[in-house]
Design an enzyme around this catalytic site. Sequence first.
Site, PDB file in Angstrom:
ATOM      1  N   HIS A 215       0.830  -1.215   0.000  1.00 12.96           N
ATOM      2  CA  HIS A 215       0.000   0.000   0.000  1.00 12.96           C
ATOM      3  C   HIS A 215       0.865   1.265   0.000  1.00 12.96           C
ATOM      4  O   HIS A 215       0.828   2.057   0.943  1.00 12.96           O
ATOM      5  CB  HIS A 215      -0.903  -0.026   1.235  1.00 12.96           C
ATOM      6  CG  HIS A 215      -2.365   0.013   0.909  1.00 12.96           C
ATOM      7  ND1 HIS A 215      -2.978  -0.959   0.162  1.00 12.96           N
ATOM      8  CD2 HIS A 215      -3.335   0.906   1.220  1.00 12.96           C
ATOM      9  CE1 HIS A 215      -4.266  -0.672   0.038  1.00 12.96           C
ATOM     10  NE2 HIS A 215      -4.502   0.461   0.653  1.00 12.96           N
ATOM     11  N   ASN A 221      -4.061   3.180  -4.419  1.00 15.41           N
ATOM     12  CA  ASN A 221      -3.373   1.883  -4.414  1.00 15.41           C
ATOM     13  C   ASN A 221      -4.131   0.804  -5.181  1.00 15.41           C
ATOM     14  O   ASN A 221      -3.540   0.056  -5.963  1.00 15.41           O
ATOM     15  CB  ASN A 221      -3.148   1.416  -2.973  1.00 15.41           C
ATOM     16  CG  ASN A 221      -2.189   2.306  -2.225  1.00 15.41           C
ATOM     17  OD1 ASN A 221      -0.997   2.291  -2.462  1.00 15.41           O
ATOM     18  ND2 ASN A 221      -2.727   3.118  -1.313  1.00 15.41           N
ATOM     19  N   VAL A 224      -4.072   1.518  -9.026  1.00 15.39           N
ATOM     20  CA  VAL A 224      -2.735   1.254  -9.567  1.00 15.39           C
ATOM     21  C   VAL A 224      -2.464  -0.250  -9.582  1.00 15.39           C
ATOM     22  O   VAL A 224      -1.951  -0.793 -10.559  1.00 15.39           O
ATOM     23  CB  VAL A 224      -1.653   1.987  -8.760  1.00 15.39           C
ATOM     24  CG1 VAL A 224      -0.258   1.547  -9.200  1.00 15.39           C
ATOM     25  CG2 VAL A 224      -1.783   3.499  -8.933  1.00 15.39           C
ATOM     26  N   GLY A 225      -2.831  -0.929  -8.503  1.00 16.17           N
ATOM     27  CA  GLY A 225      -2.596  -2.372  -8.426  1.00 16.17           C
ATOM     28  C   GLY A 225      -3.312  -3.135  -9.522  1.00 16.17           C
ATOM     29  O   GLY A 225      -2.789  -4.114 -10.067  1.00 16.17           O
ATOM     30  N   TYR A 258     -11.287  -9.408  -0.788  1.00 17.72           N
ATOM     31  CA  TYR A 258     -10.750  -8.874   0.468  1.00 17.72           C
ATOM     32  C   TYR A 258     -10.238  -9.991   1.367  1.00 17.72           C
ATOM     33  O   TYR A 258      -9.143  -9.930   1.931  1.00 17.72           O
ATOM     34  CB  TYR A 258     -11.826  -8.094   1.239  1.00 17.72           C
ATOM     35  CG  TYR A 258     -12.499  -6.977   0.492  1.00 17.72           C
ATOM     36  CD1 TYR A 258     -11.852  -6.270  -0.511  1.00 17.72           C
ATOM     37  CD2 TYR A 258     -13.818  -6.628   0.810  1.00 17.72           C
ATOM     38  CE1 TYR A 258     -12.489  -5.244  -1.180  1.00 17.72           C
ATOM     39  CE2 TYR A 258     -14.461  -5.601   0.146  1.00 17.72           C
ATOM     40  CZ  TYR A 258     -13.794  -4.910  -0.846  1.00 17.72           C
ATOM     41  OH  TYR A 258     -14.438  -3.903  -1.493  1.00 17.72           O
TER      42      TYR A 258
END
Length: 415
Positions: A215, A221, A224-225, A258
């Site tokens: 992170h 984040n 972008v990830g 998650y």
Amino acid sequence: MQRENRHRAGHRIRQPEDYEAFIPSPLPPDPPLVLDNGILDLLSQADRALGRLDGSTEVLPQSDLFVYMYVRKEAVLSSQIEGTQASLTDLLEHEAREKEARSGDVGEISNYIAAMNHGLQRLKHFPLSLRLIREIHAKLLEGTRGSTRTPGEFRKTQNWIGPAGCVLAEATHVPPPPHEMMITLGDWERFVHDETPMPILIRLGLLHAQFETIHPFLDGNGRVGRLLITFLLCQKEILQRPLLYLSIFFKRNRQEYYDRLQAIRDRGDWEGWIRFFLRGIYEVSQEATETARRIVALRERHREQILNRLGGKAPNGLKLLEVLYRMPYMTVSRASEEIGVSFAAANSLARSLREAGLLAEVTAQRRNRLFRYEEYLKLFGEGTEEKETSGKGTDGEMPGSETGGSGNDENAPTE
């Protein structure tokens, strides 16, 4: 998972400020991944599905236009995961009216497209690096609600993820503090370029999860990830064009996404994550290949309709049809410019295509009328018209709020 693997992905270290931060271990995992028959079967299915997807675009008359729409669908879905309310319809209508798209939810989606295109262009000349990731991040947050969150810079303060409104001590995940973060990012970059034999899709799954754990930004984040997945597939020449986007899979399976990431940190369960990741690649590749097939069939059917029904207007009708694959929302004035005819001729042509059932009029007005290519849009619409109800948040992969040293971000699913 056996007890001795609990710290396989990293360990928590108590900080002087009296909280525990997670410090990820360098990749690859140690003990090594157990690639059982289930994982190997999934890997084989995902590889074959990706190959079919890459090959399917060869039969498309204009594969770049297919990519054009897929990039926009991904931009909408990835941004919706973080709480934006704009849909694919909103974005395309905005673009058709040629408005500036640098503010609000549509602005965030437009930035995602700009970041994607910037990264793909740069990768033609330079390998993926931390420097390029910072460039992409700057493009992503430029002029949006995240523009105060140090665009293009790795964070210099602690962030954390957890239930909405939680404080640091209540966080579900506390990424490494800044001084440790830079070490872990260096390890991450080395693994990107490591040439030790490993199936590329396995490597890609490890890299995505590790990036989300580190992170490194105060905001952005998650987006972008997700961009990195496509960038790495193109850099490694698994795909010739940027055609695979997992946001639709992550959105459909949000809670499992998650949970799988957190299980890596809590139990070292890399294998569970890899199974989930490979399943996503397989499912999304299959869906994209089917979409490509349906586009070919749709184009041929509509070309035949135009030739049979438009008479002398058919040549310009075919020209406009090709433009619609790039701009499925179209004003009459834009159609006039694109196919090189007068406004009156373009207006007559749009009316003929509407009467033939190819175009639907969006605006019920005499001036500035807007049309859309209805059937084509339906091929890309899955999941993109659903409005998020959790409110805006920062990018990430845990429900709740992400905060940095300067105070709370908005509450919601976070990056």
